[in-house]
Structures are given as structure tokens and as C-alpha cells.
Design an enzyme around this catalytic site. Structure first.
Site, mmCIF file in Angstrom:
data_model
loop_
_atom_site.group_PDB
_atom_site.id
_atom_site.type_symbol
_atom_site.label_atom_id
_atom_site.label_comp_id
_atom_site.label_asym_id
_atom_site.label_seq_id
_atom_site.Cartn_x
_atom_site.Cartn_y
_atom_site.Cartn_z
ATOM 1 N N ASP A 131 6.360 3.814 -3.129
ATOM 2 C CA ASP A 131 5.472 3.200 -2.136
ATOM 3 C C ASP A 131 5.342 1.699 -2.354
ATOM 4 O OD1 ASP A 131 4.166 3.941 -4.554
ATOM 5 O OD2 ASP A 131 2.208 3.631 -3.623
ATOM 6 N N GLU A 136 1.618 5.112 -6.153
ATOM 7 C CA GLU A 136 1.267 4.277 -7.302
ATOM 8 C C GLU A 136 0.384 3.116 -6.881
ATOM 9 O OE1 GLU A 136 1.605 0.944 -10.160
ATOM 10 O OE2 GLU A 136 2.200 1.005 -8.059
#
Length: 590
Positions: A372, A437
Site C-alpha cells: 500500500d 502498513e
């Protein structure tokens, strides 16, 4: 006398008509046998309705800088639900002299290709549409260089090149000089086919679909005859179509185009392409590596892969993890590694590829990365944050280029090159890709470390996120600063904005902000005045959010302020937390 005068008048009219025919006949005009602009435009107005794509497809536009700058349109591949997917092929579409890239959008060609899984890039050639003309394009080589620049800048490695009529001035020389860069060639009655010998055509191994209209007895017939000398050519003959056959018969053209592309991606063709791709993406054991002045003068395959990964919109608040999983499936297949996927939360999947060592009982090595990326503010970007645009200096612009998709590709390429050299490691190496994350990892790694599959990995050493390095060095850090995300709640006395109310939330907020930012200045001063300290040795403090208030004239009853703190391992966390509590108690007594 009158008779003689009349004969002279008739003779003059005949000469005038002959001159007009000489100027207007397609067989003579521009030496290309191309129909007039009006004739082609009439073909456009007479077209039957194009096929309608099954889902709505967004067509984005861009301007590629350079001499000259090039305007283009792009349609990214989508699935039946309209979600972005990895492209099966990359299609580059040129145009005839009466048209522009807009034509492909209006016909629905770009949308249709996108819904079939193909990335499509349609360019306005110089002097057409929104691309300015240029005096520098007078030779075949200059036009070849322009197409090469366009493809490389937009990350197109093996293009399917579609070229109608006038654009043959670009595509035919490109085919002759750079056929290795083409996945396939689709000429639509192009100009310029008479300039090459049978032997030059027979040397080209690029799969080709020759498209022409059955009623085109000029340029279409001539180009058809010449292009048939290509050893891997097939023909799409459209009955009842004139020169601009893709305009006359769009449905038939689209169907023939899709059938040809499907054949290119058939299992047999796909396997051939994978073997070729695997060979091209591995270091040459007998010589220099690709991209270092060796066999290929184009973009290094690892850079191409990096740019493909950057184009995946795994961006918060709604990251497209499905397209990332497709990408990782492809990588696992290329590396010939088993892949395992563990859904730790609905829609949140941890992906693991494992390269087994000669002694798998030993503690393993983990190469971890997250898929991400943080949100984007488009107005502050020079180029589209998900175009992975590369400028003439090789700079790549994209969200996630440093945090941390570059490291992901470094891990992948390291494994690829070790395997290519035939090396076998003693310990097992796991490549792990985690979601979320950037929002704390609560639905990613934080959950996965308690999962049985995590413990099965038997990890003894791990590398995670680092800093991008512009040199050939791979910087490794053995300590990690501890991230603290803190929100301080400041309650206070409410009231009307016209009065000096005591003990307000804003006054307390002011004290807290001063305390944190004062500490920030001290840490920054330490870093700037010491030759021994690096960024990892000091605590960074940044105010990131402020909340509170309901109206201009109302003193709020509460306000919040949030800080992002990164604390080095050398700091005692309990003592630091006590310091923060002292700042908060002081504002409580105000």
C-alpha cells in the site's frame, strides 16, 4: 475563326481538368496514394455505430514533454466490474492524416480494448490534434526516435503498434529498425511500404495483421501486396470498406482486432513470450547485463517491472489490493516460486513466495515489503502520480516509488538474478508482501504475527523497509525508530466568540503545540550541529492534524491535536512518555 476559338476553349478546359486530376488523384497526391482529407472525413460521418463496451472506461489524457511535446490518451485495462487489472498487452495507436487520437476514443476502440484486458495509448502525432508540429521530423530515423521516446517514457516495452495510412511514415521505419520492440504490428493501409525490399520484409519476425478495405484499390491494395512479404502476416479484409476501413466498418474491425490479440495471448503464444521474457529479464552469463550497454539498448527490464508496479493504485483510503495480487502471481510464475496467500482480514491478504534452501530446517530469511501507499494530492504533482512517467534524465515520478515499491522490486530482482546464476542458498528465503502498513498494519502484519502460518516461516533474520539510495549501494539499517502517533485532547470552557473566556481549549492547545514543537526544534538543532548524528539518532516530531470548533463565533468546548513521533532505539520510552504527561498536566492546570 469562331470554330478555332471554340477548339482552343475546349482544349484549355481539358488541360485544366487534367491539372486538377493530377493534383487531386489519390494515386499521385503526396506520392502516397492517400485519399483527400474530405474523403476520409466523409468516411467518418458514414460509419455505423461502434460496439459498446460492457463497462464504463475512463480515458485519461496527458502531455509528454520533449521536442515536440506529444499529447496522448490512455485507457487502462479493467475487469467486468470496472476494476483495474494487469494488462495482457500494451497497444499503441497512431492515426491517419484526417484524424487524431480522439478518433479512437470516439469509435469506442480504446474502451473496447480496455474491457478485454489491454492497456491502450493513443497519441496525437506532431502537427495533429493537440501535438504541435516540429521541423525536426524530416527523416525516418527522427520519426523512429520519436516513437521510441514515446513508448519508453510511458513504460511500454513490447507494444502492439496500430498504424493507419499516413502514420506509416512512422510505423514502417520503426518496424524495420526496432521490430524487436514490437509484440505485434497492425498496419491499416499504411503509406511507405514501397520503400523496402522483399529481403527486408522477410527478415521481420513480428506477428502482423494486415487490415484493408475490399473497395480500396489504391493504397490498401498496394500496401497489402508489399506487407504480405512479412513471414508472419495474416489478413483482415473488410468487405464493402474503402480506404479508412476502420472507420467504414468499426464493428468488423474491432472484432478482427480482438480475435488477433486473443491469438497473441493464447496459451501457446503466452508460453513462448514468457520464455523470451524470462530470458530477457535475466543477466547474460556470457556478457554484460541488460541495460548496461549490453545486448539491449532499451530500458532495463527491472525498471520496466518497477514502473508496472508503480501504476497499480494501491493507494489509501481504498487501495486496490486485487490488482497487486495479480501482479504478485505473475512474479511468482516468472521466478518459479510457490506462492501462498493468507487472508488475515476480509480483503486483506498477506502474500508469501518461498525459495527453499538446501537446509530448510535452519532459521529462514524474510524479505518483507508492503503493497500500500499513502494518499495523493494531484494538484501538487508534476505528472500523474500513477503514470510512472520517466523523463529524459531517467527520473521516475510516481507515488510509492520510494516508500516502498522500489525496495520490493530490489528484493524480487535479487532473487531473480541469484536463480539465473544457478545459485542455491543454504537457508530458505521468504518474500512477504503485506497490506495496510501505511495505516498502522492492524489488518496486516500486526494480525499476521499471531497466525500459525507466520510461525511456520521459522524466521531468523528479516529485512524490511529502508531508504531509497540513488547509488549502487544497498543501505542496511540495524535499528528502527519507534513510531508513536499521539493525539492530545484539550477540553476547555466554551462561550461566545465576543468575550475573553478563561481556560479555553485553544489556550491549552497552544501550550501543547508549543511544548511539542519546542522539543522538535531542540532535536533538529542536535542533528544539524553534530557530525556524528544521523536522522535515525534523533526524535522527529511533526504536527499532522488539528480538530475542533463548530462556528466562527463559538469558542469550542474541546480541541484535539495529533503528532507523528519517530523515536530512536537509544531513547528510554518510559521516560519520554513521562515527559509528555508532564506537558499535558501543565495544560490541565491552566
Amino acid at each position: 475563326m469562331n470554330f478555332l476559338r471554340n477548339r482552343l476553349v475546349v482544349l484549355g478546359l481539358v488541360l485544366l481538368a487534367t491539372l486538377l486530376l493530377y493534383l487531386l488523384l489519390p494515386a499521385i497526391r503526396q506520392g502516397s496514394m492517400e485519399p483527400s482529407l474530405e474523403a476520409q472525413k466523409m468516411g467518418l460521418s458514414a460509419t455505423s455505430p461502434p460496439l459498446v463496451p460492457s463497462v464504463n472506461v475512463s480515458i485519461r489524457t496527458g502531455q509528454l514533454p520533449g521536442d515536440p511535446p506529444l499529447f496522448f490518451r490512455e485507457a487502462l485495462p479493467v475487469d467486468a466490474a470496472g476494476r483495474q487489472i494487469l494488462p495482457r498487452l500494451q497497444i499503441v495507436m497512431l492515426h491517419g492524416q484526417a484524424f487524431t487520437s480522439k478518433t479512437w476514443e470516439e469509435l469506442g476502440t480504446m474502451s473496447i480494448l480496455a474491457t478485454h484486458g489491454y492497456q491502450t495509448l493513443a497519441v496525437d502525432l506532431p502537427g495533429y490534434g493537440k501535438s504541435p508540429d516540429s521541423d525536426s521530423l524530416k527523416t525516418d530515423q527522427s520519426r523512429v526516435d520519436l516513437l521510441s521516446r514515446f513508448m519508453e517514457s510511458l513504460g511500454v516495452r513490447y507494444a502492439v503498434l496500430v498504424s493507419p495510412s499516413m502514420s506509416g511514415h512512422y510505423s514502417i521505419p520503426f518496424l524495420m529498425k526496432n521490430s524487436a520492440k514490437l509484440q505485434a504490428f497492425i498496419p491499416i493501409a499504411p503509406v511507405g511500404t514501397r520503400s523496402y525490399t522483399p529481403q527486408q520484409y522477410q527478415n521481420i519476425q513480428t506477428p502482423t495483421l494486415i487490415v484493408f478495405g475490399a473497395l480500396d484499390t489504391n493504397l490498401g491494395a498496394q500496401s497489402h501486396k508489399n506487407l504480405l512479404q512479412l513471414p508472419h502476416a495474416s489478413v483482415l479484409k473488410l468487405e464493402g470498406a474503402r480506404h479508412a476501413c476502420y472507420m467504414d466498418k468499426p464493428k468488423e474491425f474491432h472484432q478482427g482486432l480482438i480475435d488477433f490479440l486473443r491469438n497473441l495471448t493464447s496459451p501457446e503464444r503466452s508460453r513462448e513470450r514468457e520464455l523470451l521474457s524470462a530470458h530477457n529479464m535475466l543477466p547474460d552469463k556470457e556478457g554484460p547485463e541488460l541495460g548496461s550497454g549490453g545486448p539491449s539498448a532499451g530500458e532495463d527490464p527491472s525498471v520496466t517491472l518497477f514502473r508496472q508496479y508503480l501504476r497499480l493504485k494501491t493507494v489509501h483510503p481504498e487501495p486496490d489490493y486485487d490488482v497487486a495480487l495479480q501482479f504478485l502471481d505473475k512474479i511468482a510464475k516468472e521466478l518459479d516460486l510457490p506462492i501462498k496467500k493468507i487472508e488475515v482480514f476480509p480483503g486483506r491478504v498477506v502474500t508469501i513466495m518461498s525459495w527453499e534452501g538446501t537446509n530448510p530446517k535452519l532459521k529462514s530469511i524474510l524479505l518483507n515489503s508492503h503493497t500500500d501507499v499513502v494518499p495523493v494530492f494531484p494538484e501538487h504533482w508534476k505528472y500523474d502520480a500513477f503514470s510512472a512517467f520517466k523523463d529524459a534524465e531517467g527520473n521516475i515520478y510516481a507515488r510509492g516509488s520510494q516508500d516502498m515499491k522500489c525496495v520490493t522490486i530490489q528484493y524480487i530482482e535479487a532473487i531473480r538474478r541469484l536463480k539465473a546464476k544457478g545459485q542455491k542458498l543454504t537457508r530458505t528465503v521468504h518474500l512477504m508482501f503485506v497490506p495496510d502498513e501505511e495505516v498502522g498494519g492492524h489488518k496486516g502484519m500486526e494480525t499476521f504475527v499471531n497466525h500459525p502460518e507466520f510461525h511456520k516461516l521459522n524466521i531468523g533474520f528479516a529485512l524490511d523497509e529502508g531508504l531509497a539510495n540513488p547509488t549502487d549501494a544497498f543501505t542496511v539499517f540495524y535499528g528502527e525508530r519507534n513510531p508513536w502517533w499521539i493525539t492530545i485532547h484539550c477540553p476547555g470552557s466554551p462561550g461566545h466568540g465576543s468575550r475573553f473566556v478563561e481556560n479555553t481549549a485553544a489556550e491549552k492547545l497552544h501550550h501543547i503545540i508549543n511544548s511539542f514543537l519546542g522539543f522538535r526544534e531542540k532535536e533538529k538543532h542536535r542533528l544539524n550541529t553534530s557530525e556524528c548524528l544521523t536522522l535515525g539518532d534523533v526524535t522527529t516530531v511533526n504536527m499532522t492534524m488539528v480538530k475542533g470548533g463548530v462556528a466562527y463565533n463559538v469558542i469550542p468546548a474541546e480541541m484535539d491535536v495529533s503528532f507523528d513521533l519517530r523515536i530512536p532505539p537509544t531513547v528510554n520510552l518510559q521516560e519520554f512518555e513521562c515527559q509528555i504527561k508532564k506537558w499535558c498536566k501543565k495544560q490541565e492546570r491552566m
